[in-house]
Structure formats: C-alpha cells, structure tokens
Design an enzyme around this catalytic site. Structure first.
Site, mmCIF file in Angstrom:
data_model
loop_
_atom_site.group_PDB
_atom_site.id
_atom_site.type_symbol
_atom_site.label_atom_id
_atom_site.label_comp_id
_atom_site.label_asym_id
_atom_site.label_seq_id
_atom_site.Cartn_x
_atom_site.Cartn_y
_atom_site.Cartn_z
ATOM 1 C CG ASN A 51 53.460 77.845 55.322
ATOM 2 O OD1 ASN A 51 54.181 76.856 55.443
ATOM 3 N ND2 ASN A 51 52.137 77.780 55.450
ATOM 4 C CD1 TRP A 52 59.746 78.349 52.878
ATOM 5 C CD2 TRP A 52 61.267 76.709 53.005
ATOM 6 N NE1 TRP A 52 60.992 78.930 52.935
ATOM 7 C CE2 TRP A 52 61.956 77.947 53.012
ATOM 8 C CE3 TRP A 52 62.023 75.535 53.089
ATOM 9 C CZ2 TRP A 52 63.345 78.047 53.086
ATOM 10 C CZ3 TRP A 52 63.417 75.626 53.169
ATOM 11 C CH2 TRP A 52 64.067 76.879 53.156
ATOM 12 C CE LYS A 53 50.832 77.108 52.088
ATOM 13 N NZ LYS A 53 49.553 77.338 51.421
ATOM 14 C CG HIS B 66 47.916 77.135 57.092
ATOM 15 N ND1 HIS B 66 47.183 76.587 56.073
ATOM 16 C CD2 HIS B 66 48.655 78.127 56.531
ATOM 17 C CE1 HIS B 66 47.468 77.220 54.931
ATOM 18 N NE2 HIS B 66 48.359 78.164 55.197
ATOM 19 C CD GLU C 243 47.619 74.728 52.998
ATOM 20 O OE1 GLU C 243 48.723 74.438 53.483
ATOM 21 O OE2 GLU C 243 47.486 75.563 52.076
ATOM 22 C CD GLU D 43 47.690 82.131 55.479
ATOM 23 O OE1 GLU D 43 48.716 82.545 54.952
ATOM 24 O OE2 GLU D 43 47.439 80.921 55.620
ATOM 25 N N GLY E 243 46.814 79.882 47.435
ATOM 26 C CA GLY E 243 47.274 79.050 46.326
ATOM 27 C C GLY E 243 46.410 79.141 45.083
ATOM 28 C CB SER F 256 47.243 84.685 45.799
ATOM 29 O OG SER F 256 46.754 83.375 45.618
ATOM 30 N N GLY G 228 53.071 81.833 50.884
ATOM 31 C CA GLY G 228 53.230 80.421 50.532
ATOM 32 C C GLY G 228 54.092 80.280 49.283
ATOM 33 N N GLY G 229 53.448 80.113 48.144
ATOM 34 C CA GLY G 229 54.142 79.837 46.883
ATOM 35 C C GLY G 229 55.297 80.789 46.597
#
Ligand code: 13P
Length: 250
Positions: free
Chosen positions: A9-11, A95, A97, A167, A173, A213, A234-235
């Site tokens: 997920n590049w966000k 998600h 977010e 999640e 993150g 993470s 993610g990251g």
C-alpha cells in the site's frame, strides 16, 4: 487452498519518477519470490495506468479506495467501473486512515464492497482496533463487528472474493508491530467468526493478511502463524528490496 498475498500500500507517496523506479525494481525481482505468493501493488490513482502495463505474471494491481457510487457528479471520486477499465484487480477498502480521516462508516464501506464486487474487483477489506480499544479489552468483539457490518450482507459466492487485512491501528506506521501471538489470536478469531456465518470451508479458504509495521525483520515470524496468510505492507513497500524480502519470507 488459501492464497498467500503480499500487498503493498503505497498510500499517498511517490511521484511519477519514483513510482516508475519502484515498480521497475519490483518487477525485476518478482521472479525470485516463491511461486505460490501473489504480489499486489497499490499505488495512488494516477499511477495505475502505467503500472498495469509493466506488470508480469504473479504481480497484480490494487487501488487504495473506490467510490460508493458507480458514476456521476461526484468530483474527485473514482468509481469501481473506472478502476476495472484500467485493469485493477484488487481494491483496499476500510483502511483505518479512510475510516478516521475521511469518516468512512461501516455502512458506506458495505456499499463500496458491493461496488467493487460488481466490477469484479477483489476487496482487501481492512479491520483493526486502536490502542485505547485494545487496552479496554473488547478488541476482538470490536474487530469482528467491523467484519459483520462491512461484509456479512454478501452472498457466499461474493464473500469468497474477499481478502481480509487485520491492521491494528497502534501498529500502523509506528514501528511497533503486533507480536506473532497477538496477530495469530486475532486472525484465528476472525476465521472463527467467518466460519459461524459462512461455514468452515469458506473460513479455511479465506486469505487474512496482517498489516502494521511489517518489515523484512519480522515478516518470517508473522507469516509462520497458521492463520496469517501474508501482509499488507505500508512503509516497507516503498523500497523494492524490503518489499521483495518480505515476500521471500515465506
Ligand atoms: P506500515 O507498514 O507503514 O505500518 O503501514 C501498514 C498499512 O497501513 C498498510 O495498509
């Protein structure tokens, strides 16, 4: 047989140059991952067209959201039929977010799931609790309720297209990952919850990803859990080397 998926997920990251570099590097190494692992990359909307053209066999395309409407005067929105026309295979829905910053409700998410399925997009449906909710102790009930509200209106045939992603919000993150015991506990509870509604076979076949993470140093331990079928990353999905290393952790 459960599908193993490692989804990035590049966000809201990477401009066109950086996106092209990342997808080229991922594709360059994708042959080295185990053949039973599916990779999914989910870039921001404007990247979808060129990323699709670069994909090969075991790498699929995801979007990060879709509208709850099929078309019309909804400025700034992107519908499931538009995503389908660009060759998108998966769509991340629910998600935390989106739930938090865009006030997406369970009811709206149920509609988005319907839109996705009507356009033959496979929803990667996210669920998870905050730290306060975990500390209050009723987090399993809370997370299973997100699943009930977002998905349990589906027919068995529709539900069989869904991928779940657990999640925990406190792990996203933050660098603090859930322990493998915490992930396994929730994934097992989710599978039991699904079994009650759709039966043991459906629950056994459901892919449930862990997100929060997840990185090369902890992926192997998380993926070794019997009910963890991959990750939503993610990251670490923004570095080809890390993303591929995670996928190789099976
Ligand atoms: P991080 O891997 O950066 O914690 O993000 C997880 C996530 O939200 C994936 O959807």
């Amino acid at each position: 047989m459960r599908k193993k998926i490692v989804a990035g997920n590049w966000k809201m990251n990477l401009d066109q140059t950086a996106g092209k570099k990342l997808i080229t590097e991922i594709i360059g190494h994708a042959q080295n991952i185990p053949s039973d692992v599916t990779l999914v990359v989910s870039p921001p909307f404007p990247h979808l067209g060129y990323v699709k053209k670069l994909l090969i066999g075991n790498v699929f395309l995801g979007a990060q959201n879709c509208s709850d409407q099929p078309s019309g005067a909804f400025t700034g929105e992107v519908s499931a039929p538009i995503l389908e026309s660009f060759g998108v295979d998966y769509v991340i829905l629910g998600h935390s977010e989106r739930r938090e910053y865009f006030q997406e409700t369970d009811e709206q998410l149920a509609t988005k799931v319907n839109q996705a399925l009507a356009s033959e997009l496979r929803p990667i449906f996210c669920c998870g609790e905050s730290l306060a909710q975990r500390e209050a102790g009723n987090f399993v009930e809370l997370v299973t309720t997100q699943i009930t509200n977002g998905l349990f209106h589906l027919s068995p045939q529709q539900f069989s297209e869904v991928v779940l992603a657990y999640e925990p919000i406190w792990a996203i993150g933050t660098g603090v990952t859930a322990s493998s015991a915490q992930a396994q506990e929730m994934h097992y509870a989710l599978r039991q919850h699904i079994a009650k509604k759709y039966g043991d076979t459906m629950a056994d076949n459901l892919t449930i990803l862990y997100g929060g993470s997840c990185k090369p140093s902890n992926a192997r331990e998380l993926f070794a859990c019997p009910d963890v079928d991959g990750g939503l990353i993610g990251g670490a999905s923004l570095k080809a080397e890390d993303f591929i290393a995670i996928a190789k952790s099976y």
